[in-house]
Design a protein around this motif. Structure first.
Motif, PDB file in Angstrom:
ATOM      1  N   ALA A  76       0.631  -1.211  -0.200  1.00  0.00           N
ATOM      2  CA  ALA A  76       0.118   0.144   0.085  1.00  0.00           C
ATOM      3  C   ALA A  76       0.838   1.402  -0.013  1.00  0.00           C
ATOM      4  O   ALA A  76       1.826   1.235   0.467  1.00  0.00           O
ATOM      5  N   SER A  77       0.515   2.358  -0.516  1.00  0.00           N
ATOM      6  CA  SER A  77       0.807   3.514  -0.321  1.00  0.00           C
ATOM      7  C   SER A  77      -0.043   4.496   0.305  1.00  0.00           C
ATOM      8  O   SER A  77      -1.240   4.195   0.794  1.00  0.00           O
ATOM      9  N   LEU A  86      -2.735   1.728  -3.786  1.00  0.00           N
ATOM     10  CA  LEU A  86      -1.914   0.658  -3.733  1.00  0.00           C
ATOM     11  C   LEU A  86      -0.896   0.815  -4.728  1.00  0.00           C
ATOM     12  O   LEU A  86      -0.723   1.669  -5.627  1.00  0.00           O
ATOM     13  N   LYS A  87       0.398   0.456  -4.254  1.00  0.00           N
ATOM     14  CA  LYS A  87       1.615   0.474  -5.275  1.00  0.00           C
ATOM     15  C   LYS A  87       1.897  -0.839  -5.801  1.00  0.00           C
ATOM     16  O   LYS A  87       2.742  -0.654  -6.727  1.00  0.00           O
ATOM     17  N   ARG A  88       1.400  -1.807  -5.271  1.00  0.00           N
ATOM     18  CA  ARG A  88       1.708  -3.143  -5.758  1.00  0.00           C
ATOM     19  C   ARG A  88       0.727  -3.980  -5.608  1.00  0.00           C
ATOM     20  O   ARG A  88       0.204  -4.276  -4.594  1.00  0.00           O
ATOM     21  N   CYS A  89       0.362  -4.703  -6.649  1.00  0.00           N
ATOM     22  CA  CYS A  89      -0.524  -5.738  -6.336  1.00  0.00           C
ATOM     23  C   CYS A  89      -0.162  -7.106  -7.843  1.00  0.00           C
ATOM     24  O   CYS A  89      -0.645  -6.805  -8.954  1.00  0.00           O
ATOM     25  N   ALA A 125      -1.709   6.065  -8.316  1.00  0.00           N
ATOM     26  CA  ALA A 125      -1.960   4.906  -7.528  1.00  0.00           C
ATOM     27  C   ALA A 125      -3.107   4.206  -8.098  1.00  0.00           C
ATOM     28  O   ALA A 125      -3.030   2.876  -7.901  1.00  0.00           O
ATOM     29  N   LEU A 126      -4.014   4.576  -8.754  1.00  0.00           N
ATOM     30  CA  LEU A 126      -5.097   3.902  -9.702  1.00  0.00           C
ATOM     31  C   LEU A 126      -4.121   2.975 -10.503  1.00  0.00           C
ATOM     32  O   LEU A 126      -4.885   2.170 -11.264  1.00  0.00           O
ATOM     33  N   ARG A 127      -3.317   3.303 -11.250  1.00  0.00           N
ATOM     34  CA  ARG A 127      -2.592   2.498 -12.326  1.00  0.00           C
ATOM     35  C   ARG A 127      -1.055   1.841 -11.410  1.00  0.00           C
ATOM     36  O   ARG A 127      -0.721   1.116 -11.974  1.00  0.00           O
ATOM     37  N   LEU A 128      -1.294   1.508 -10.110  1.00  0.00           N
ATOM     38  CA  LEU A 128      -0.063   1.027  -9.214  1.00  0.00           C
ATOM     39  C   LEU A 128       1.265   1.659  -9.802  1.00  0.00           C
ATOM     40  O   LEU A 128       1.981   0.751 -10.082  1.00  0.00           O
ATOM     41  N   ARG A 129       1.185   2.828  -9.997  1.00  0.00           N
ATOM     42  CA  ARG A 129       2.634   3.404 -10.340  1.00  0.00           C
ATOM     43  C   ARG A 129       3.096   4.232  -8.943  1.00  0.00           C
ATOM     44  O   ARG A 129       2.290   4.740  -8.253  1.00  0.00           O
ATOM     45  N   TYR A 130       4.458   3.877  -8.707  1.00  0.00           N
ATOM     46  CA  TYR A 130       4.834   4.388  -7.527  1.00  0.00           C
ATOM     47  C   TYR A 130       6.333   4.738  -7.653  1.00  0.00           C
ATOM     48  O   TYR A 130       6.985   3.882  -8.208  1.00  0.00           O
ATOM     49  N   HIS A 131       6.673   5.813  -7.150  1.00  0.00           N
ATOM     50  CA  HIS A 131       8.229   6.328  -7.058  1.00  0.00           C
ATOM     51  C   HIS A 131       8.455   6.830  -5.657  1.00  0.00           C
ATOM     52  O   HIS A 131       7.850   7.686  -5.424  1.00  0.00           O
TER      53      HIS A 131
END
Length: 215
Positions: A94-95, A99-102, A201-207
């Motif tokens: 989670a972020s 979510l940042k990863r699934c 976050a809707l695209r599960l993109r995170y940096h």
């Protein structure tokens, strides 16, 4: 070594499920629930469907991941979670904004993102990307631009505050930020950064720098 230790610890946190049925996604759950699916081929040509349901635990306030197997509650864990499944694991993180990863990670190391429920906010964002890829890329690009600008402004303001601290400025000189914003402008930038991070976050993109700074 640290990554492997965290992975093992996450696996150990997984608790068995109680077999309850998976509830249908409702429209009012768009920003309080995440629901993703992983169909896998099983023995005899049969298809097995895993589902990951992410919600906030009402008693602890922590986000929890619930793994369903063919519509029945199979396992649960607080996040970050690593669920053992057929042929590998499902990793859920989670972020601040979602979510940042699934992702499904096979035993060989290959990975793919789980498919969001079409009724969820993530599913609607994925549908936009499929139907209007150019617009989707523009939206994603604007989100990154907003986060870069907000991060730059934050760093400039932080540097000015640090160098104005007692004693430090005498040795380093006082830095004056070239960008002076009013209170409402700072609020607007903060709001824009939150919206941009939510979109990512809707695209599960995170940096860690862009989205972590916004959170």
């Amino acid at each position: 070594m640290l990554k492997e230790w965290r992975h093992r610890r996450a696996v150990q946190r997984v608790k068995p499920g109680d077999g309850r049925p998976l509830k249908r996604f409702r429209w009012w759950q768009n920003f309080s629930r995440g629901l993703f699916y992983l169909p896998l081929a099983a023995d005899g040509g049969r298809q097995t469907v895993y589902a990951v349901d992410v919600r906030e635990d009402k008693s602890s306030g922590e986000k929890k991941g619930h793994l369903y197997l063919d519509g029945r509650h199979h396992a649960e864990s607080k996040l970050p979670a690593v669920f053992p499944v057929q042929g590998g694991t499902v990793e859920v993180k989670a972020s601040t904004f979602g979510l940042k990863r699934c992702h499904y990670v096979t035993a060989e190391g290959a990975e793919r993102q789980l498919a969001p429920d079409p009724r969820s906010a993530e599913g609607k964002r994925a549908r936009l990307h499929r139907r209007h890829p150019t617009l989707s890329r523009w939206v994603g690009g604007v989100a990154v631009f907003v986060l870069v600008v907000s991060l730059a402004v934050l760093l400039l303001q932080l540097l000015e505050q640090v160098t104005r601290a007692d004693g430090l400025g005498q040795h380093t000189g006082v830095f004056t930020s070239p960008v002076e914003l009013s209170a409402w402008a700072n609020t607007a930038i903060g709001f824009g950064a939150a919206v941009a991070s939510t979109e990512r976050a809707l695209r599960l993109r995170y940096h860690w720098l862009l989205d972590g700074g916004a959170g």
